[in-house]
Design a protein around this motif. Structure first.
Motif, mmCIF file in Angstrom:
data_model
loop_
_atom_site.group_PDB
_atom_site.id
_atom_site.type_symbol
_atom_site.label_atom_id
_atom_site.label_comp_id
_atom_site.label_asym_id
_atom_site.label_seq_id
_atom_site.Cartn_x
_atom_site.Cartn_y
_atom_site.Cartn_z
ATOM 1 N N CYS A 65 0.839 -1.209 0.000
ATOM 2 C CA CYS A 65 0.000 0.000 0.000
ATOM 3 C C CYS A 65 0.871 1.256 0.000
ATOM 4 O O CYS A 65 0.585 2.221 -0.720
ATOM 5 N N GLY A 66 1.918 1.256 0.792
ATOM 6 C CA GLY A 66 2.830 2.401 0.812
ATOM 7 C C GLY A 66 3.497 2.615 -0.531
ATOM 8 O O GLY A 66 3.612 3.745 -1.012
ATOM 9 N N LEU A 67 3.918 1.530 -1.164
ATOM 10 C CA LEU A 67 4.535 1.627 -2.480
ATOM 11 C C LEU A 67 3.553 2.179 -3.514
ATOM 12 O O LEU A 67 3.911 3.036 -4.329
ATOM 13 N N VAL A 68 2.303 1.729 -3.457
ATOM 14 C CA VAL A 68 1.281 2.229 -4.377
ATOM 15 C C VAL A 68 1.071 3.727 -4.172
ATOM 16 O O VAL A 68 0.991 4.497 -5.138
ATOM 17 N N ILE A 69 1.036 4.174 -2.933
ATOM 18 C CA ILE A 69 0.855 5.591 -2.641
ATOM 19 C C ILE A 69 2.030 6.402 -3.184
ATOM 20 O O ILE A 69 1.842 7.452 -3.819
ATOM 21 N N VAL A 70 3.238 5.930 -2.965
ATOM 22 C CA VAL A 70 4.423 6.636 -3.467
ATOM 23 C C VAL A 70 4.389 6.695 -4.983
ATOM 24 O O VAL A 70 4.655 7.753 -5.580
ATOM 25 N N LEU A 71 4.048 5.603 -5.640
ATOM 26 C CA LEU A 71 4.002 5.595 -7.096
ATOM 27 C C LEU A 71 2.905 6.535 -7.615
ATOM 28 O O LEU A 71 3.090 7.223 -8.621
ATOM 29 N N LEU A 72 1.782 6.595 -6.944
ATOM 30 C CA LEU A 72 0.731 7.521 -7.339
ATOM 31 C C LEU A 72 1.177 8.970 -7.181
ATOM 32 O O LEU A 72 0.896 9.818 -8.031
ATOM 33 N N LEU A 73 1.889 9.265 -6.099
ATOM 34 C CA LEU A 73 2.410 10.618 -5.891
ATOM 35 C C LEU A 73 3.425 10.975 -6.966
ATOM 36 O O LEU A 73 3.415 12.096 -7.501
ATOM 37 N N VAL A 74 4.308 10.042 -7.298
ATOM 38 C CA VAL A 74 5.301 10.302 -8.335
ATOM 39 C C VAL A 74 4.610 10.533 -9.671
ATOM 40 O O VAL A 74 4.965 11.448 -10.425
ATOM 41 N N ALA A 75 3.596 9.725 -9.961
ATOM 42 C CA ALA A 75 2.865 9.905 -11.219
ATOM 43 C C ALA A 75 2.149 11.247 -11.259
ATOM 44 O O ALA A 75 2.101 11.902 -12.295
ATOM 45 N N ALA A 76 1.615 11.690 -10.138
ATOM 46 C CA ALA A 76 0.907 12.979 -10.087
ATOM 47 C C ALA A 76 1.877 14.130 -10.247
ATOM 48 O O ALA A 76 1.553 15.132 -10.887
#
Length: 79
Positions: A65-76
């Motif tokens: 879940c943390g990795l998904v959040i970080v990847l979403l932030l990077v994508a944004a």
């Protein structure tokens, strides 16, 4: 707080239905109940392994879940 006679009867009916419909699940639930009640019929090592297995999987879920959040932030940020 104890269960009434009617509640105990209903619970027994549910347990019997579970045993008939899914005996493997009924065995797993019974094993968990024995572990939780500190029943000595299961070796202590089994309970410890089960708790370790659950703990590892919970932490893996948090990590994913943390990795998904970080990847979403990077994508944004990069769009």
């Amino acid at each position: 707080m104890s269960l009434s006679g009617k509640e105990r009867r209903i619970l027994a009916e549910i347990e019997l239905a579970l045993e008939r419909e899914d005996p493997e699940l009924a065995k797993r639930v019974a094993a968990i109940n024995r572990i939780e009640s500190d029943d000595k019929s299961l070796p202590k090592a089994y309970g410890e392994r089960l708790r370790t297995w659950v703990l590892v999987h919970v932490w893996m879920i948090f990590a994913v879940c943390g990795l998904v959040i970080v990847l979403l932030l990077v994508a944004a940020v990069t769009t």
